[in-house]
Motif scaffolding. Structure first.
Motif, short mmCIF file in Angstrom:
data_model
loop_
_atom_site.label_atom_id
_atom_site.label_comp_id
_atom_site.label_asym_id
_atom_site.label_seq_id
_atom_site.Cartn_x
_atom_site.Cartn_y
_atom_site.Cartn_z
N LYS A 77 -49.23 -55.87 52.23
CA LYS A 77 -49.45 -54.58 51.57
C LYS A 77 -48.16 -54.05 50.95
CE LYS A 77 -53.21 -53.11 54.55
NZ LYS A 77 -53.69 -52.16 55.52
N ALA A 78 -48.30 -53.36 49.81
CA ALA A 78 -47.15 -52.73 49.17
C ALA A 78 -46.67 -51.57 50.04
CB ALA A 78 -47.55 -52.22 47.78
N VAL A 79 -45.35 -51.50 50.23
CA VAL A 79 -44.76 -50.44 51.06
C VAL A 79 -43.58 -49.79 50.35
CG1 VAL A 79 -45.45 -51.48 53.27
CG2 VAL A 79 -43.25 -52.11 52.25
N ARG A 80 -43.22 -48.59 50.80
CA ARG A 80 -42.03 -47.91 50.29
C ARG A 80 -40.81 -48.74 50.66
NH1 ARG A 80 -41.02 -42.25 51.97
NH2 ARG A 80 -40.63 -41.75 49.81
N THR A 81 -39.89 -48.88 49.71
CA THR A 81 -38.73 -49.73 49.93
C THR A 81 -37.47 -49.00 49.46
OG1 THR A 81 -40.14 -51.62 49.42
CG2 THR A 81 -37.79 -52.03 49.45
N LEU A 82 -36.44 -48.99 50.31
CA LEU A 82 -35.15 -48.41 49.94
C LEU A 82 -34.40 -49.43 49.09
CD1 LEU A 82 -33.21 -46.00 50.26
CD2 LEU A 82 -32.27 -47.17 52.25
N TYR A 83 -33.82 -48.98 47.98
CA TYR A 83 -33.16 -49.89 47.06
C TYR A 83 -31.87 -49.25 46.57
CZ TYR A 83 -32.78 -53.22 43.17
OH TYR A 83 -32.35 -54.19 42.30
N ARG A 84 -30.85 -50.06 46.35
CA ARG A 84 -29.58 -49.59 45.79
C ARG A 84 -29.42 -50.22 44.41
NH1 ARG A 84 -23.87 -48.21 48.21
NH2 ARG A 84 -25.21 -47.14 49.70
N TYR A 85 -29.07 -49.40 43.42
CA TYR A 85 -28.93 -49.87 42.04
C TYR A 85 -27.57 -49.42 41.51
CZ TYR A 85 -29.74 -50.57 37.10
OH TYR A 85 -29.63 -50.99 35.80
N GLU A 86 -26.89 -50.33 40.80
CA GLU A 86 -25.60 -50.01 40.19
C GLU A 86 -25.65 -50.30 38.70
OE1 GLU A 86 -22.65 -51.08 43.90
OE2 GLU A 86 -22.95 -52.59 42.36
N LEU A 87 -24.98 -49.44 37.94
CA LEU A 87 -24.90 -49.64 36.49
C LEU A 87 -23.47 -49.36 36.03
CD1 LEU A 87 -26.43 -50.26 33.85
CD2 LEU A 87 -26.89 -47.80 33.65
N ASN A 88 -22.89 -50.33 35.32
CA ASN A 88 -21.53 -50.19 34.79
C ASN A 88 -21.55 -49.53 33.43
OD1 ASN A 88 -20.10 -51.49 36.91
ND2 ASN A 88 -20.78 -53.46 36.11
N PHE A 89 -20.63 -48.61 33.24
CA PHE A 89 -20.42 -47.96 31.94
C PHE A 89 -19.04 -48.37 31.46
CE2 PHE A 89 -23.75 -45.52 33.75
CZ PHE A 89 -24.48 -44.99 32.69
N VAL A 90 -18.97 -49.17 30.39
CA VAL A 90 -17.71 -49.60 29.84
C VAL A 90 -17.60 -48.97 28.46
CG1 VAL A 90 -16.27 -51.56 29.16
CG2 VAL A 90 -17.83 -51.77 31.13
N ASN A 91 -16.73 -47.99 28.35
CA ASN A 91 -16.60 -47.24 27.11
C ASN A 91 -15.90 -48.10 26.06
OD1 ASN A 91 -15.68 -45.36 25.07
ND2 ASN A 91 -16.19 -43.76 26.53
N PRO A 92 -16.52 -48.28 24.90
CA PRO A 92 -15.90 -49.10 23.85
C PRO A 92 -14.58 -48.53 23.33
CG PRO A 92 -17.91 -48.05 23.05
CD PRO A 92 -17.81 -47.74 24.51
#
Length: 97
Positions: A77-92
């Motif tokens: 069954k589908a359940v609630r899941t804790l997740y960590r997400y990262e996104l890099n911002f590299v300014n041109p």
């Protein structure tokens, strides 16, 4: 549904907008979020763990909330899941390498 890293990267590449304030102020960095992926595939309880100024946090949250995630599965069954997400911002404009 976002099921793997390439799907996430494809979605982000297509929908990402570098925040104007971060561009102007030459801000770069990595935003880290914690979120819950609900059984129906949407993100909730989004929390910034590591912040970056200039609108970068808001842009990362906007992207995460716009994705349709594949939920965790337990006992078939589908359940609630804790997740960590990262996104890099590299300014041109930045000299940071």
């Amino acid at each position: 549904d976002i099921t793997n890293a390439s799907s996430v990267n494809e979605y982000v590449t297509k929908n990402f907008r570098f925040p104007e304030i971060a561009l102007q102020k030459e801000i770069s960095g990595r935003v880290t979020l914690e979120l819950v992926i609900e059984p129906y595939g949407l993100a909730s309880n989004v929390r910034v763990v590591k912040a970056v100024a200039g609108g970068c946090n808001e842009e990362t949250i906007r992207l995460v909330k716009g994705m349709r995630w594949k939920p965790g599965i337990k006992d078939g069954k589908a359940v609630r899941t804790l997740y960590r997400y990262e996104l890099n911002f590299v300014n041109p404009k930045s000299t940071m390498r």
